[in-house]
Design a protein around this motif. Structure first.
Motif, PDB file in Angstrom:
ATOM      1  N   ASN A  86      38.891  76.078  31.129  1.00 22.41           N
ATOM      2  CA  ASN A  86      37.950  75.856  30.040  1.00 22.41           C
ATOM      3  C   ASN A  86      38.474  76.467  28.733  1.00 22.41           C
ATOM      4  N   GLY A  87      38.508  75.657  27.684  1.00 22.19           N
ATOM      5  CA  GLY A  87      38.962  76.113  26.384  1.00 22.19           C
ATOM      6  C   GLY A  87      40.467  76.109  26.209  1.00 22.19           C
ATOM      7  N   PHE A  88      41.214  75.775  27.252  1.00 22.92           N
ATOM      8  CA  PHE A  88      42.676  75.754  27.156  1.00 22.92           C
ATOM      9  C   PHE A  88      43.234  74.367  27.431  1.00 22.92           C
ATOM     10  N   LEU A 118      54.238  67.481  36.516  1.00 25.86           N
ATOM     11  CA  LEU A 118      53.048  68.200  36.106  1.00 25.86           C
ATOM     12  C   LEU A 118      52.827  67.951  34.620  1.00 25.86           C
ATOM     13  N   GLY A 119      51.697  67.321  34.313  1.00 26.88           N
ATOM     14  CA  GLY A 119      51.357  67.042  32.927  1.00 26.88           C
ATOM     15  C   GLY A 119      50.303  68.017  32.432  1.00 26.88           C
ATOM     16  N   PHE A 120      50.254  68.205  31.122  1.00 29.28           N
ATOM     17  CA  PHE A 120      49.272  69.098  30.521  1.00 29.28           C
ATOM     18  C   PHE A 120      48.594  68.386  29.375  1.00 29.28           C
ATOM     19  N   THR A 121      47.275  68.457  29.339  1.00 30.76           N
ATOM     20  CA  THR A 121      46.486  67.931  28.235  1.00 30.76           C
ATOM     21  C   THR A 121      45.722  69.088  27.627  1.00 30.76           C
ATOM     22  N   PRO A 122      45.997  69.429  26.367  1.00 33.89           N
ATOM     23  CA  PRO A 122      45.301  70.567  25.758  1.00 33.89           C
ATOM     24  C   PRO A 122      43.834  70.249  25.483  1.00 33.89           C
ATOM     25  N   ALA A 123      43.011  71.287  25.520  1.00 36.14           N
ATOM     26  CA  ALA A 123      41.594  71.140  25.206  1.00 36.14           C
ATOM     27  C   ALA A 123      41.423  70.987  23.698  1.00 36.14           C
ATOM     28  N   LYS A 124      40.249  70.529  23.290  1.00 35.93           N
ATOM     29  CA  LYS A 124      39.973  70.330  21.875  1.00 35.93           C
ATOM     30  C   LYS A 124      40.118  71.630  21.089  1.00 35.93           C
ATOM     31  N   ALA A 125      39.708  72.755  21.664  1.00 36.27           N
ATOM     32  CA  ALA A 125      39.811  74.042  20.978  1.00 36.27           C
ATOM     33  C   ALA A 125      41.269  74.392  20.676  1.00 36.27           C
ATOM     34  N   VAL A 126      42.164  74.085  21.598  1.00 38.11           N
ATOM     35  CA  VAL A 126      43.590  74.378  21.398  1.00 38.11           C
ATOM     36  C   VAL A 126      44.155  73.438  20.333  1.00 38.11           C
ATOM     37  N   LYS A 127      43.787  72.163  20.395  1.00 34.39           N
ATOM     38  CA  LYS A 127      44.259  71.197  19.390  1.00 34.39           C
ATOM     39  C   LYS A 127      43.792  71.624  17.995  1.00 34.39           C
ATOM     40  N   ASP A 128      42.528  72.042  17.888  1.00 35.25           N
ATOM     41  CA  ASP A 128      42.006  72.477  16.595  1.00 35.25           C
ATOM     42  C   ASP A 128      42.734  73.709  16.073  1.00 35.25           C
ATOM     43  N   LYS A 129      43.070  74.643  16.971  1.00 36.62           N
ATOM     44  CA  LYS A 129      43.782  75.854  16.568  1.00 36.62           C
ATOM     45  C   LYS A 129      45.204  75.519  16.092  1.00 36.62           C
TER      46      LYS A 129
END
Length: 132
Positions: A86-88, A118-129
């Motif tokens: 959550n949040g990441f 292994l794929g990674f999708t960042p959370a909206k909070a990380v994208k905004d930061k």
């Protein structure tokens, strides 16, 4: 004797002459904490140091925590699970099917076996930061 080291390092400029007796005892600048593209890299030890400093725990305990988190993520991914922090962001295993390819040296057709990534999708909070 002087040896010239051609470097594009901020420590020495473009070219510098370093007095040495032989190449093995040459005094070289400390390596920068970035890769060749100039980006900062943080490894597990540096991450553990930051956690230890921010949360008042020992470096050894912080290192165990960092290693434990990454081991848990790797174990869950190996089992085929999706890991959502959550949040990441989310870690998801993606299957790549078997396919045909070519050997660039001979031009012969080869079969490239199926694999998992292994794929990674960042959370909206990380994208905004990241984007200000």
């Amino acid at each position: 004797m002087f040896l010239n080291y051609r470097q594009s390092s901020p420590f020495w400029g473009k070219t510098s002459a370093i007095p040495v007796t032989n190449a093995k005892t040459a005094v070289k600048p400390p390596p920068p904490k970035s890769n060749q593209k100039g980006r900062f890299l943080m490894n597990n030890a540096e991450l553990a140091e930051k956690i230890a400093a921010d949360h008042g725990v020992t470096k050894a305990d912080a290192r165990k925590l960092v290693d434990g988190v990454f081991a848990a993520i790797a174990d869950a991914a190996a089992a085929g699970e999706e890991i959502s922090i959550n949040g990441f962001g989310k870690f998801k295993v993606k299957a790549t099917p078997e396919r045909e390819g070519r050997n660039p040296g001979t031009g012969a057709t080869i079969t490239i076996k199926a694999s998992k990534k292994l794929g990674f999708t960042p959370a909206k909070a990380v994208k905004d930061k990241l984007n200000g």
